[in-house]
Design a protein around this motif. Structure first.
Motif, PDB file in Angstrom:
ATOM      1  N   VAL A  26       0.838  -1.209   0.000  1.00  0.00           N
ATOM      2  CA  VAL A  26       0.000   0.000   0.000  1.00  0.00           C
ATOM      3  C   VAL A  26       0.870   1.256   0.000  1.00  0.00           C
ATOM      4  O   VAL A  26       0.606   2.217  -0.725  1.00  0.00           O
ATOM      5  CB  VAL A  26      -0.925  -0.003   1.250  1.00  0.00           C
ATOM      6  CG1 VAL A  26      -1.661   1.323   1.372  1.00  0.00           C
ATOM      7  CG2 VAL A  26      -1.918  -1.145   1.169  1.00  0.00           C
ATOM      8  N   HIS A  27       1.916   1.229   0.812  1.00  0.00           N
ATOM      9  CA  HIS A  27       2.729   2.434   1.017  1.00  0.00           C
ATOM     10  C   HIS A  27       3.533   2.798  -0.244  1.00  0.00           C
ATOM     11  O   HIS A  27       3.549   3.953  -0.661  1.00  0.00           O
ATOM     12  CB  HIS A  27       3.668   2.185   2.208  1.00  0.00           C
ATOM     13  CG  HIS A  27       4.192   3.437   2.833  1.00  0.00           C
ATOM     14  ND1 HIS A  27       4.942   3.428   3.985  1.00  0.00           N
ATOM     15  CD2 HIS A  27       4.082   4.738   2.475  1.00  0.00           C
ATOM     16  CE1 HIS A  27       5.257   4.677   4.293  1.00  0.00           C
ATOM     17  NE2 HIS A  27       4.750   5.482   3.395  1.00  0.00           N
ATOM     18  N   HIS A  28       4.166   1.805  -0.844  1.00  0.00           N
ATOM     19  CA  HIS A  28       4.970   2.076  -2.047  1.00  0.00           C
ATOM     20  C   HIS A  28       4.099   2.139  -3.312  1.00  0.00           C
ATOM     21  O   HIS A  28       4.143   3.124  -4.059  1.00  0.00           O
ATOM     22  CB  HIS A  28       6.062   0.999  -2.205  1.00  0.00           C
ATOM     23  CG  HIS A  28       6.857   1.140  -3.467  1.00  0.00           C
ATOM     24  ND1 HIS A  28       6.542   0.489  -4.637  1.00  0.00           N
ATOM     25  CD2 HIS A  28       7.950   1.903  -3.763  1.00  0.00           C
ATOM     26  CE1 HIS A  28       7.405   0.827  -5.583  1.00  0.00           C
ATOM     27  NE2 HIS A  28       8.271   1.668  -5.079  1.00  0.00           N
ATOM     28  N   ASN A  78      10.985  12.179  -0.097  1.00  0.00           N
ATOM     29  CA  ASN A  78      10.993  11.621   1.266  1.00  0.00           C
ATOM     30  C   ASN A  78      10.816  10.107   1.257  1.00  0.00           C
ATOM     31  O   ASN A  78      11.503   9.382   1.979  1.00  0.00           O
ATOM     32  CB  ASN A  78       9.854  12.220   2.104  1.00  0.00           C
ATOM     33  CG  ASN A  78      10.086  13.678   2.453  1.00  0.00           C
ATOM     34  OD1 ASN A  78      11.206  14.171   2.344  1.00  0.00           O
ATOM     35  ND2 ASN A  78       9.030  14.369   2.860  1.00  0.00           N
ATOM     36  N   HIS A  79       9.882   9.627   0.435  1.00  0.00           N
ATOM     37  CA  HIS A  79       9.623   8.180   0.429  1.00  0.00           C
ATOM     38  C   HIS A  79      10.792   7.400  -0.158  1.00  0.00           C
ATOM     39  O   HIS A  79      11.165   6.361   0.368  1.00  0.00           O
ATOM     40  CB  HIS A  79       8.299   7.871  -0.300  1.00  0.00           C
ATOM     41  CG  HIS A  79       7.108   8.139   0.571  1.00  0.00           C
ATOM     42  ND1 HIS A  79       6.504   9.361   0.625  1.00  0.00           N
ATOM     43  CD2 HIS A  79       6.476   7.352   1.473  1.00  0.00           C
ATOM     44  CE1 HIS A  79       5.518   9.319   1.516  1.00  0.00           C
ATOM     45  NE2 HIS A  79       5.474   8.102   2.051  1.00  0.00           N
ATOM     46  N   THR A  80      11.379   7.913  -1.243  1.00  0.00           N
ATOM     47  CA  THR A  80      12.548   7.229  -1.808  1.00  0.00           C
ATOM     48  C   THR A  80      13.648   7.140  -0.748  1.00  0.00           C
ATOM     49  O   THR A  80      14.286   6.096  -0.566  1.00  0.00           O
ATOM     50  CB  THR A  80      13.071   8.000  -3.050  1.00  0.00           C
ATOM     51  OG1 THR A  80      11.995   8.110  -3.982  1.00  0.00           O
ATOM     52  CG2 THR A  80      14.239   7.281  -3.695  1.00  0.00           C
ATOM     53  N   GLY A 127       4.060  13.344   9.528  1.00  0.00           N
ATOM     54  CA  GLY A 127       5.370  13.956   9.345  1.00  0.00           C
ATOM     55  C   GLY A 127       6.485  12.940   9.360  1.00  0.00           C
ATOM     56  O   GLY A 127       6.263  11.744   9.088  1.00  0.00           O
ATOM     57  N   TRP A 128       7.660  13.412   9.681  1.00  0.00           N
ATOM     58  CA  TRP A 128       8.882  12.630   9.571  1.00  0.00           C
ATOM     59  C   TRP A 128       9.834  12.966  10.717  1.00  0.00           C
ATOM     60  O   TRP A 128       9.852  14.098  11.193  1.00  0.00           O
ATOM     61  CB  TRP A 128       9.587  12.987   8.249  1.00  0.00           C
ATOM     62  CG  TRP A 128       8.729  12.772   7.042  1.00  0.00           C
ATOM     63  CD1 TRP A 128       7.749  13.615   6.573  1.00  0.00           C
ATOM     64  CD2 TRP A 128       8.735  11.634   6.164  1.00  0.00           C
ATOM     65  NE1 TRP A 128       7.161  13.060   5.465  1.00  0.00           N
ATOM     66  CE2 TRP A 128       7.753  11.854   5.185  1.00  0.00           C
ATOM     67  CE3 TRP A 128       9.491  10.464   6.119  1.00  0.00           C
ATOM     68  CZ2 TRP A 128       7.489  10.938   4.171  1.00  0.00           C
ATOM     69  CZ3 TRP A 128       9.243   9.551   5.104  1.00  0.00           C
ATOM     70  CH2 TRP A 128       8.246   9.791   4.145  1.00  0.00           C
ATOM     71  N   ALA A 129      10.641  12.001  11.134  1.00  0.00           N
ATOM     72  CA  ALA A 129      11.771  12.288  12.026  1.00  0.00           C
ATOM     73  C   ALA A 129      13.040  11.990  11.239  1.00  0.00           C
ATOM     74  O   ALA A 129      13.049  11.097  10.368  1.00  0.00           O
ATOM     75  CB  ALA A 129      11.700  11.442  13.282  1.00  0.00           C
ATOM     76  N   ILE A 160      12.520   8.377   9.225  1.00  0.00           N
ATOM     77  CA  ILE A 160      11.392   7.478   9.461  1.00  0.00           C
ATOM     78  C   ILE A 160      10.102   8.238   9.151  1.00  0.00           C
ATOM     79  O   ILE A 160       9.920   9.380   9.572  1.00  0.00           O
ATOM     80  CB  ILE A 160      11.380   6.913  10.907  1.00  0.00           C
ATOM     81  CG1 ILE A 160      10.188   5.946  11.083  1.00  0.00           C
ATOM     82  CG2 ILE A 160      11.346   8.025  11.952  1.00  0.00           C
ATOM     83  CD1 ILE A 160      10.201   5.192  12.406  1.00  0.00           C
ATOM     84  N   ASP A 161       9.247   7.586   8.381  1.00  0.00           N
ATOM     85  CA  ASP A 161       7.933   8.120   8.031  1.00  0.00           C
ATOM     86  C   ASP A 161       7.008   7.866   9.223  1.00  0.00           C
ATOM     87  O   ASP A 161       6.845   6.719   9.635  1.00  0.00           O
ATOM     88  CB  ASP A 161       7.441   7.359   6.785  1.00  0.00           C
ATOM     89  CG  ASP A 161       6.134   7.891   6.203  1.00  0.00           C
ATOM     90  OD1 ASP A 161       5.434   8.637   6.902  1.00  0.00           O
ATOM     91  OD2 ASP A 161       5.841   7.530   5.044  1.00  0.00           O
ATOM     92  N   VAL A 162       6.416   8.914   9.778  1.00  0.00           N
ATOM     93  CA  VAL A 162       5.464   8.684  10.874  1.00  0.00           C
ATOM     94  C   VAL A 162       4.032   9.078  10.489  1.00  0.00           C
ATOM     95  O   VAL A 162       3.193   9.303  11.352  1.00  0.00           O
ATOM     96  CB  VAL A 162       5.909   9.326  12.220  1.00  0.00           C
ATOM     97  CG1 VAL A 162       7.178   8.675  12.726  1.00  0.00           C
ATOM     98  CG2 VAL A 162       6.073  10.839  12.125  1.00  0.00           C
ATOM     99  N   GLU A 164       0.430   7.956   9.452  1.00  0.00           N
ATOM    100  CA  GLU A 164      -0.237   6.715   9.898  1.00  0.00           C
ATOM    101  C   GLU A 164      -0.175   5.608   8.850  1.00  0.00           C
ATOM    102  O   GLU A 164      -0.126   4.427   9.190  1.00  0.00           O
ATOM    103  CB  GLU A 164      -1.699   6.994  10.267  1.00  0.00           C
ATOM    104  CG  GLU A 164      -1.817   7.615  11.653  1.00  0.00           C
ATOM    105  CD  GLU A 164      -3.261   7.753  12.113  1.00  0.00           C
ATOM    106  OE1 GLU A 164      -4.176   7.576  11.284  1.00  0.00           O
ATOM    107  OE2 GLU A 164      -3.452   8.043  13.304  1.00  0.00           O
ATOM    108  N   HIS A 165      -0.142   5.966   7.554  1.00  0.00           N
ATOM    109  CA  HIS A 165      -0.137   4.919   6.516  1.00  0.00           C
ATOM    110  C   HIS A 165       1.131   4.054   6.595  1.00  0.00           C
ATOM    111  O   HIS A 165       1.171   2.975   6.048  1.00  0.00           O
ATOM    112  CB  HIS A 165      -0.343   5.511   5.118  1.00  0.00           C
ATOM    113  CG  HIS A 165       0.733   6.427   4.627  1.00  0.00           C
ATOM    114  ND1 HIS A 165       0.483   7.618   3.991  1.00  0.00           N
ATOM    115  CD2 HIS A 165       2.080   6.326   4.669  1.00  0.00           C
ATOM    116  CE1 HIS A 165       1.628   8.194   3.652  1.00  0.00           C
ATOM    117  NE2 HIS A 165       2.614   7.432   4.056  1.00  0.00           N
ATOM    118  N   ALA A 166       2.162   4.544   7.290  1.00  0.00           N
ATOM    119  CA  ALA A 166       3.425   3.791   7.403  1.00  0.00           C
ATOM    120  C   ALA A 166       3.313   2.615   8.378  1.00  0.00           C
ATOM    121  O   ALA A 166       4.090   1.669   8.295  1.00  0.00           O
ATOM    122  CB  ALA A 166       4.553   4.726   7.847  1.00  0.00           C
TER     123      ALA A 166
END
Ligand code: FE
Length: 199
Positions: A26-28, A78-80, A127-129, A160-162, A164-166
């Motif tokens: 789902v995420h990718h 960000n996702h890559t 968001g992201w950390a 790290i993707d934070v 919720e879909h992650a």
């Protein structure tokens, strides 16, 4: 030439049981792909369509308020970067060159992990950390929505993707469980070392 969805750097089941095949599917294949498709639609026929993703981000970041182009370009980047921030059988203390910087900056792996965990867990909403290099200094940071270190003159080393879909399919609302899995089993220090070498 439009922007392309890069393949995952590992098989979809390679991060299980920490992150399931269903989540990566789902995420990718859906979320990341949607950002790529939307960016291509937004830039169709415009000069920026021929730019690099980093150029699109920098150009659109300078306008101040996040635009749809900025949000989608940043989420593509960000996702890559996030896929590469993980690897099967990763996690644990830093290895290689970056381990010296981690010890020098935070004192120990445990102190770094505590800061990173806090940034990931306390990011309110999506968001992201990040672990970043900011003027030669290692820092742990957090960003909201699509925002990213590149828009702040920093070099990202890990993320790290934070959103919720992650993690929602795997651990529902227990974001701290997901962050723990990332730190203990997935974090890719080889990638951070590669990025550091080029910084
Ligand atoms: Fe995501």
């Amino acid at each position: 030439m439009s922007f392309q969805l890069p393949p995952l750097p590992y098989a979809k089941n390679a991060l299980a049981p920490h992150i399931s095949e269903a989540t990566l599917e789902v995420h990718h294949d859906r979320h990341h792909k949607k950002y790529v498709d939307t960016l291509n639609e937004l830039l169709e026929g415009k000069p920026l369509a021929k730019a690099t993703i980093e150029e699109v981000i920098k150009e659109s970041a300078s306008s101040g308020k996040p635009s749809p182009v900025f949000n989608n370009a940043a989420q593509v980047w960000n996702h890559t970067f996030y896929w590469h921030s993980m690897k099967p059988k990763g996690g644990g203390p830093a290895t290689g060159e970056i381990s010296k910087l981690i010890d020098k900056t935070f004192g120990s792996h445990e102190a770094f992990a505590k800061d990173f965990r806090k940034a990931a867990e306390t990011q309110f909403g999506s968001g992201w950390a990040w672990l970043v290099l900011d003027k030669g200094q290692l820092k742990v940071t957090q960003t909201s929505n699509a925002d990213l270190p590149l828009a702040h003159g920093q070099t990202a080393l890990l993320t790290i993707d934070v959103w919720e879909h992650a993690y929602y399919l795997d651990v529902q609302n227990k974001r701290p469980d997901y962050v723990g899995r990332f730190l203990d089993h997935l974090l890719n220090w080889d990638f951070a070392n590669e990025v550091l070498q080029k910084a």
